[in-house]
Design a protein around this motif. Structure first.
Motif, mmCIF file in Angstrom:
data_model
loop_
_atom_site.group_PDB
_atom_site.id
_atom_site.type_symbol
_atom_site.label_atom_id
_atom_site.label_comp_id
_atom_site.label_asym_id
_atom_site.label_seq_id
_atom_site.Cartn_x
_atom_site.Cartn_y
_atom_site.Cartn_z
ATOM 1 N N SER A 94 22.065 29.437 65.997
ATOM 2 C CA SER A 94 22.548 28.052 65.903
ATOM 3 C C SER A 94 22.483 27.622 64.431
ATOM 4 O O SER A 94 23.264 28.105 63.626
ATOM 5 C CB SER A 94 21.699 27.156 66.814
ATOM 6 O OG SER A 94 22.171 25.843 66.820
ATOM 7 N N THR A 95 21.515 26.782 64.089
ATOM 8 C CA THR A 95 21.393 26.277 62.711
ATOM 9 C C THR A 95 21.351 27.390 61.669
ATOM 10 O O THR A 95 21.875 27.234 60.563
ATOM 11 C CB THR A 95 20.119 25.419 62.588
ATOM 12 O OG1 THR A 95 20.169 24.394 63.590
ATOM 13 C CG2 THR A 95 20.006 24.778 61.222
ATOM 14 N N THR A 105 23.931 28.657 58.878
ATOM 15 C CA THR A 105 24.138 28.121 57.522
ATOM 16 C C THR A 105 23.652 29.107 56.465
ATOM 17 O O THR A 105 24.062 29.029 55.312
ATOM 18 C CB THR A 105 23.403 26.776 57.324
ATOM 19 O OG1 THR A 105 22.005 26.956 57.581
ATOM 20 C CG2 THR A 105 23.946 25.704 58.260
ATOM 21 N N GLY A 113 27.144 24.492 57.531
ATOM 22 C CA GLY A 113 26.338 23.304 57.277
ATOM 23 C C GLY A 113 27.014 22.001 57.674
ATOM 24 O O GLY A 113 26.366 20.957 57.725
ATOM 25 N N GLU A 152 25.244 20.146 60.133
ATOM 26 C CA GLU A 152 23.993 19.526 59.704
ATOM 27 C C GLU A 152 24.222 18.076 59.291
ATOM 28 O O GLU A 152 23.275 17.372 58.959
ATOM 29 C CB GLU A 152 23.408 20.297 58.517
ATOM 30 C CG GLU A 152 23.088 21.746 58.816
ATOM 31 C CD GLU A 152 21.995 21.865 59.848
ATOM 32 O OE1 GLU A 152 20.836 21.542 59.531
ATOM 33 O OE2 GLU A 152 22.313 22.239 60.986
ATOM 34 N N ARG A 202 19.872 16.678 68.936
ATOM 35 C CA ARG A 202 18.476 16.843 68.554
ATOM 36 C C ARG A 202 17.739 15.504 68.492
ATOM 37 O O ARG A 202 18.284 14.505 68.031
ATOM 38 C CB ARG A 202 18.394 17.579 67.209
ATOM 39 C CG ARG A 202 19.112 18.925 67.250
ATOM 40 C CD ARG A 202 19.054 19.651 65.924
ATOM 41 N NE ARG A 202 17.784 20.336 65.740
ATOM 42 C CZ ARG A 202 17.565 21.605 66.098
ATOM 43 N NH1 ARG A 202 18.524 22.322 66.671
ATOM 44 N NH2 ARG A 202 16.395 22.163 65.882
ATOM 45 N N GLY A 231 17.504 26.725 57.258
ATOM 46 C CA GLY A 231 18.774 26.146 56.803
ATOM 47 C C GLY A 231 18.482 25.007 55.838
ATOM 48 O O GLY A 231 17.646 24.141 56.115
ATOM 49 N N ARG A 286 19.032 20.724 56.839
ATOM 50 C CA ARG A 286 18.079 19.975 57.659
ATOM 51 C C ARG A 286 16.883 19.550 56.807
ATOM 52 O O ARG A 286 16.340 18.470 56.973
ATOM 53 C CB ARG A 286 17.628 20.816 58.859
ATOM 54 C CG ARG A 286 17.016 20.030 60.021
ATOM 55 C CD ARG A 286 18.053 19.263 60.818
ATOM 56 N NE ARG A 286 19.127 20.135 61.265
ATOM 57 C CZ ARG A 286 19.088 20.875 62.363
ATOM 58 N NH1 ARG A 286 18.026 20.845 63.138
ATOM 59 N NH2 ARG A 286 20.103 21.625 62.708
ATOM 60 N N ASN A 335 14.312 18.795 67.970
ATOM 61 C CA ASN A 335 15.012 19.775 68.794
ATOM 62 C C ASN A 335 15.727 19.054 69.922
ATOM 63 O O ASN A 335 15.381 17.910 70.243
ATOM 64 C CB ASN A 335 14.007 20.771 69.410
ATOM 65 C CG ASN A 335 14.072 22.150 68.772
ATOM 66 O OD1 ASN A 335 15.126 22.769 68.723
ATOM 67 N ND2 ASN A 335 12.936 22.621 68.287
ATOM 68 N N VAL A 362 21.562 15.069 65.093
ATOM 69 C CA VAL A 362 22.456 16.207 64.825
ATOM 70 C C VAL A 362 22.798 16.871 66.154
ATOM 71 O O VAL A 362 21.947 16.980 67.036
ATOM 72 C CB VAL A 362 21.764 17.231 63.874
ATOM 73 C CG1 VAL A 362 22.351 18.625 64.019
ATOM 74 C CG2 VAL A 362 21.881 16.788 62.419
ATOM 75 N N THR A 373 24.027 20.525 67.432
ATOM 76 C CA THR A 373 24.240 21.894 66.944
ATOM 77 C C THR A 373 24.894 22.767 68.015
ATOM 78 O O THR A 373 24.394 22.859 69.133
ATOM 79 C CB THR A 373 22.916 22.557 66.495
ATOM 80 O OG1 THR A 373 21.872 22.204 67.408
ATOM 81 C CG2 THR A 373 22.515 22.120 65.116
#
Length: 327
Positions: free
Chosen positions: A90-91, A94, A101, A104, A147, A172, A175, A208, A231, A233
């Motif tokens: 996931s994240t 980036t 990104g 993000e 999140r 990443g 974040r 999360n 965010v 994701t």
């Protein structure tokens, strides 16, 4: 002389049996970091069930959750090496290409209908080819989710409330920058390490989706849940080096089933959000809403930096935002 044809037949028979056994033993390893019951777990298991029903004895998708095959960064390396076949990053994407990104950027994705349009209008035509150049084949796009922030100190209502809070974030750069802009002290850490970090006070909080928070049992070591939705994701069903070694037929079945799961993943995610909020409240977490306007205002600098540092940054932001106007 009579024994030679007999021996040849025996060898041929053994070879055929071995060939059949090897065909049946093609294991497609699919790794993810989600705990049992998480969105990752539920979507991956449903995918494996559907794919295996179609694959028959051609191959078998075997899911390894709970970071059994390593954290996200480690699994990306294993995809490159060909030691695992599929992963659900996931994240961390980036770190593969800065363009990822764009997800993000706070409050960029409005809802799941918007997320589906971004999937088809931005991820598949623009971001997937970029990942492919780096050796990663994104075969479908599922969800990690919206999140939320948890911590053990106080309710987070405005960015100022994060000042001094040691917050775990995933790998990443963006974040980290986002939460620095809000006043927190963010530290990247693998998901598998977070519970102990919260339990021991190494970290005060984390952020999360609910579908990761509850299965990870963070409610046992966190008092406050702030519904920031800062965010959204995506999760990328990603193949690596070993993908091309699978037969074209197996590849097609696996890919088609992963794509078939895209709307299903969004449905499972929406249901989980509703179910888990009630469970987290029942577990004793204090839940509050946040001042989203204040968070958006504090996010302007992150948008500006992304647009400046990533060559197509502003274009990607604009494309995503344009797709929200159809909501």
């Amino acid at each position: 002389m009579g024994r030679m044809p007999q021996l040849a037949c025996a060898i041929l028979g053994a070879a055929l049996i071995a060939g059949t056994a090897s065909a049946q033993s093609v294991e497609i390893k699919f790794g993810h970091v989600g705990e049992p019951g998480s969105l990752f777990d539920q979507t991956a298991q449903e995918f494996a069930k559907r794919a295996n029903a179609k694959l028959g004895d051609k191959a078998k998708v075997v899911v390894y959750g709970s970071s059994q095959l390593g954290g996200d960064s480690e699994m990306l390396k294993k995809l490159k090496l060909g030691t695992i076949d599929l992963a659900l990053p996931s994240t961390v994407m980036t770190t593969v290409a800065p363009e990822f990104g764009v997800f993000e950027m706070p409050y960029l994705v409005q809802n799941r209908a918007h997320a589906a349009r971004i999937r088809d209008g931005v991820i598949k035509p623009i971001l997937a080819p970029i990942a492919q150049k780096q050796g990663y084949d994104i075969i479908a796009v599922w969800e990690n989710g919206f999140r939320q922030i948890t911590n053990s100190k106080r309710p987070i209502k405005e960015p100022e409330d994060l000042k001094g809070i040691k917050l775990r974030v995933p790998k990443g750069v963006w974040r980290v920058r986002m939460f620095q802009a809000y006043g927190a002290t963010p530290s990247p850490m693998a998901l598998s390490e977070v519970f102990v970090a919260l339990q021991t006070g190494v970290m005060d909080g984390q952020e999360n989706p609910l579908a990761q928070i509850y299965p990870s049992r963070f409610q046992e070591v966190q008092k406050y849940l702030s519904m920031s939705g800062h965010v959204y994701t995506p999760a990328y069903v990603t193949a690596g080096r070993s993908w091309t070694k699978l037969s074209p037929e197996v590849q097609k079945i696996v890919k088609d089933t992963a794509v078939e799961m895209e709307p299903v993943a969004l449905e499972i995610a929406a249901k989980l959000d509703d179910d888990l909020l009630g469970k987290l409240k029942a577990a004793g977490m204090q839940v509050n809403t946040v001042d989203k306007a204040a968070f958006l205002k504090a996010s302007r600098g992150v948008y500006a930096e992304f647009a400046k540092e990533v060559p197509t940054g502003q274009e990607l932001i604009d494309k995503c935002l344009a797709l929200s106007k159809n909501s």
